[in-house]
Design a protein around this motif. Structure first.
Motif, mmCIF file in Angstrom:
data_model
loop_
_atom_site.group_PDB
_atom_site.id
_atom_site.type_symbol
_atom_site.label_atom_id
_atom_site.label_comp_id
_atom_site.label_asym_id
_atom_site.label_seq_id
_atom_site.Cartn_x
_atom_site.Cartn_y
_atom_site.Cartn_z
ATOM 1 N N ARG A 155 32.780 -37.646 -21.003
ATOM 2 C CA ARG A 155 33.147 -38.222 -19.713
ATOM 3 C C ARG A 155 32.169 -37.821 -18.608
ATOM 4 N N GLY A 165 40.096 -44.929 -14.166
ATOM 5 C CA GLY A 165 41.346 -45.399 -14.749
ATOM 6 C C GLY A 165 42.257 -44.280 -15.185
ATOM 7 N N TYR A 166 43.173 -44.643 -16.075
ATOM 8 C CA TYR A 166 44.284 -43.767 -16.408
ATOM 9 C C TYR A 166 44.594 -43.893 -17.894
ATOM 10 N N ILE A 167 44.826 -42.752 -18.546
ATOM 11 C CA ILE A 167 45.230 -42.756 -19.951
ATOM 12 C C ILE A 167 46.601 -42.091 -20.064
ATOM 13 N N PRO A 168 47.645 -42.866 -20.404
ATOM 14 C CA PRO A 168 48.987 -42.277 -20.544
ATOM 15 C C PRO A 168 49.033 -41.307 -21.731
ATOM 16 N N GLY A 197 47.926 -43.106 -24.816
ATOM 17 C CA GLY A 197 48.237 -44.532 -24.751
ATOM 18 C C GLY A 197 47.036 -45.374 -24.365
ATOM 19 N N GLU A 198 47.290 -46.669 -24.217
ATOM 20 C CA GLU A 198 46.207 -47.599 -23.892
ATOM 21 C C GLU A 198 45.678 -47.345 -22.477
ATOM 22 N N PRO A 199 44.380 -47.144 -22.321
ATOM 23 C CA PRO A 199 43.815 -46.871 -20.991
ATOM 24 C C PRO A 199 44.024 -48.073 -20.061
ATOM 25 N N VAL A 200 44.358 -47.775 -18.789
ATOM 26 C CA VAL A 200 44.503 -48.847 -17.791
ATOM 27 C C VAL A 200 43.547 -48.556 -16.632
ATOM 28 N N PRO A 201 42.940 -49.613 -16.080
ATOM 29 C CA PRO A 201 41.967 -49.407 -14.999
ATOM 30 C C PRO A 201 42.659 -49.065 -13.681
ATOM 31 N N ALA A 202 42.016 -48.237 -12.864
ATOM 32 C CA ALA A 202 42.477 -48.022 -11.489
ATOM 33 C C ALA A 202 42.315 -49.345 -10.742
ATOM 34 N N LEU A 240 46.205 -38.832 -18.027
ATOM 35 C CA LEU A 240 44.905 -38.334 -17.600
ATOM 36 C C LEU A 240 44.363 -39.259 -16.515
ATOM 37 N N LEU A 280 41.350 -40.442 -14.522
ATOM 38 C CA LEU A 280 39.890 -40.421 -14.564
ATOM 39 C C LEU A 280 39.346 -41.066 -13.295
ATOM 40 N N PRO A 328 44.872 -42.744 -9.967
ATOM 41 C CA PRO A 328 43.632 -42.015 -9.690
ATOM 42 C C PRO A 328 43.251 -42.187 -8.222
ATOM 43 N N TYR A 367 40.936 -49.848 -8.061
ATOM 44 C CA TYR A 367 39.613 -49.931 -7.445
ATOM 45 C C TYR A 367 38.480 -49.903 -8.462
#
Lengths: 268, 268
Positions: A162, B216-219, A225-230, B116, B118, B197, A232
Motif C-alpha cells: 500500500r 477506499g474502504y475494506i470491510p 469484504g469487497e473493497p468500496v471506493p471513497a 480498513l 485507506l 475515509p 472522493y
C-alpha cells in the motif's frame, strides 16, 4: 545448517500449563503479531500515583528493523506501534527515558480465535486459537527517517504494497504529527491450540447422554469484504494489489480453517 | 421515564482524543464485552518483585449478576472470567484478598476491527472499530452455585442456549476443577469509530495525485463457519439452536458491516 531462533524461556514467559502448546520460535510469534490487525498494548499504572489499574490500548503494530530492514521474521526484530499515543502513555515513556530506564515496560498481545469447541460437558468447552505475547521497552521514535520507516511497514501491514501506492513523499507536517513507538523486545511466547473437541472418560461412557448432546466444532474466520471506493476516489477500478491482498488474506485464513476442520473430522 | 446508566467519567477512563467517539453507557459497553469471543485481561506486575512488565492473558468473559440474574445489559453487572487462571494470577488474587484489598486490579478489553480505511495519505489510514475497556477488582469465585452460574453464562455466550443442551448437572469434580473469576467493575469506557475515509485539505486539492491513488474502504467481518460434528458425536443433525446462533451472529455482523459500507458510499 540453519538454527531456529527462540525467545529465552524464563519464569516470565514460559507456558506452564499445556506446555506442548507453547511456542518460542521468533518466526511463529512475529508472524502472529504481523497478521493480527490489532495488538493489545498494556502498561502498568505509574508507580508514583495511587492508581490501581493497568491500561490496555488497542494499537496497530508490526515487527521490523530500521537498522536491518531486510531482516526476516525469524530474526530479532523490534515492534513498531502506531495509534493514538495518549498524553499519559507519552508522559510515562518520557518519564522512563528521563529516569535512565531502557524504556516503558509494555506487554503486547495478539489473539486469533479459530474455532469453538463444543464438548459434551460445558466444562470442557474451549476455543482453538493462536496467541502471541511480547514483553519489551517502548521509546518514542524521533528520527524522521525512522518515523517514515515505521509508517511504511505499518501501512504495508494493513494492505500489502500500500505504502508505495499512497501520496508520497511524506511532508514535514505528516512526520511531525505522527506518533510512532519502537518496542525493544526482551522476550515473548506464543500459544497455539488446534485440537478437536474432547471430553472426560465418564462423559464418553455415558451412552444415553451422548444420544442427545451434540458435540462438535464451529470454525471462526476473519474475512476482508469487497473493497468500496471513497466518494472522493478518482481511480476507476480497485487496484490489483488491493484485490490481491484481499484474496491472499482470505485464502490463508480459509486454508488454515479447513486444516482445523479436517483435524476435527479425522480425530480418532 | 427511563434513565440511561453511564460509567462515571474520571481521569482514568475519559476518552480525551476524539471525545465524541467515547461511549460510557453501560449497555453499549456490556454488549461489546459480551459479543467479543475473547477478552484481553491485563494485570500489573506484583509490586513486591522487581518485575517490569504487565501481563495480558486472553480469557473468555461475560457480564452478569449472580444476585440478580435477570438484570439487563443496561444495569450494573459484574464480569465473569473463565480461562486458564495461572498460578501467578491466582496467587496475585489471593494476595490482594489477604491484604484486605477489594480484589486484584484488572483491565479488561475487547476490540472488534470493522474495516480498513485507506486514505490518499498513508498517514491518514485508519480502522473502523468498536472497543470497550473495563476496570475492576477480581476475586476467585468459591461458592459452587456461583461457579455454576458463571459457567452457564460463559457457555451461553459461546453459543446461545448451549448450557441447557450439554451434559447436566455439573458434578462436584467439574466444579472443583474450574476456575472462575468475578470482576467487580469500578468504571469503564467504550470507543466506536464508524467513519468513511478522510484526507487533509492539501491532499484533496492535489488533483494529479488523486488520479493515481485509490482511496477506499475494506470491510472486515468475523464469521462463524459451518458446524462440523466431533468424531464421537452421536446426534444426527446439527441442532437448531446451534444453526440459529450461527446465522444470528453472522447476520448481525453482516448487517453492521453493510451499514458502514453505506456510510462510506454516501459520505459527502
Amino acid at each position: 545448517m540453519s538454527r531456529t531462533l527462540e525467545y529465552p524461556k524464563t519464569a516470565r514467559n514460559t507456558v506452564v500449563r499445556r506446555g506442548h502448546r507453547g511456542k518460542y520460535d521468533l518466526e511463529t510469534i512475529h508472524t502472529l503479531i504481523n497478521t493480527s490487525l490489532v495488538l493489545n498494548v498494556s502498561f502498568a499504572p505509574s508507580p508514583d500515583t495511587d492508581e490501581d489499574f493497568p491500561v490496555i490500548l488497542p494499537m496497530i503494530g508490526v515487527m521490523g528493523s530500521f537498522e536491518n530492514p531486510s531482516a526476516g521474521l525469524d530474526e530479532p526484530l523490534d515492534c513498531y506501534l502506531h495509534g493514538y499515543v495518549s498524553n499519559r502513555l507519552n508522559n510515562l515513556v518520557r518519564k522512563a527515558h528521563d529516569a535512565g530506564k531502557p524504556g516503558l515496560p509494555l506487554c503486547l498481545s495478539a489473539t486469533k480465535v479459530d474455532g469453538l469447541l463444543l464438548a459434551l460437558s460445558g466444562f470442557n468447552h474451549s476455543y482453538n486459537y493462536r496467541s502471541a505475547c511480547l514483553f519489551g521497552y517502548a521509546n518514542i521514535v524521533t528520527d524522521p527517517e525512522e518515523i517514515v520507516y515505521g509508517m511504511r511497514i505499518i501501512t504495508d501491514k494493513v494492505v500489502r504494497n500500500r505504502w508505495d501506492n499512497t501520496r508520497l513523499p511524506p511532508t514535514k507536517a505528516d512526520i511531525a504529527s505522527t506518533g510512532v513507538l519502537r518496542v525493544t523486545i526482551k522476550t515473548g511466547s506464543g500459544k497455539i491450540k488446534a485440537d478437536p473437541p474432547s471430553d472426560d472418560k465418564a462423559d464418553m461412557e455415558n451412552e444415553e447422554m451422548r444420544q442427545s448432546v451434540w458435540a462438535g466444532y464451529i470454525p471462526v474466520t476473519e474475512n476482508l469484504g469487497e473493497p468500496v471506493p471513497a466518494v472522493y476516489n478518482r481511480v476507476d477500478a480497485v487496484p490489483e494489489y488491493v484485490a490481491q491482498h484481499r484474496s491472499d488474506v482470505n485464502d490463508e485464513s480459509k486454508q488454515y480453517s479447513e486444516e482445523l476442520v479436517q483435524k476435527v473430522l479425522q480425530a480418532q
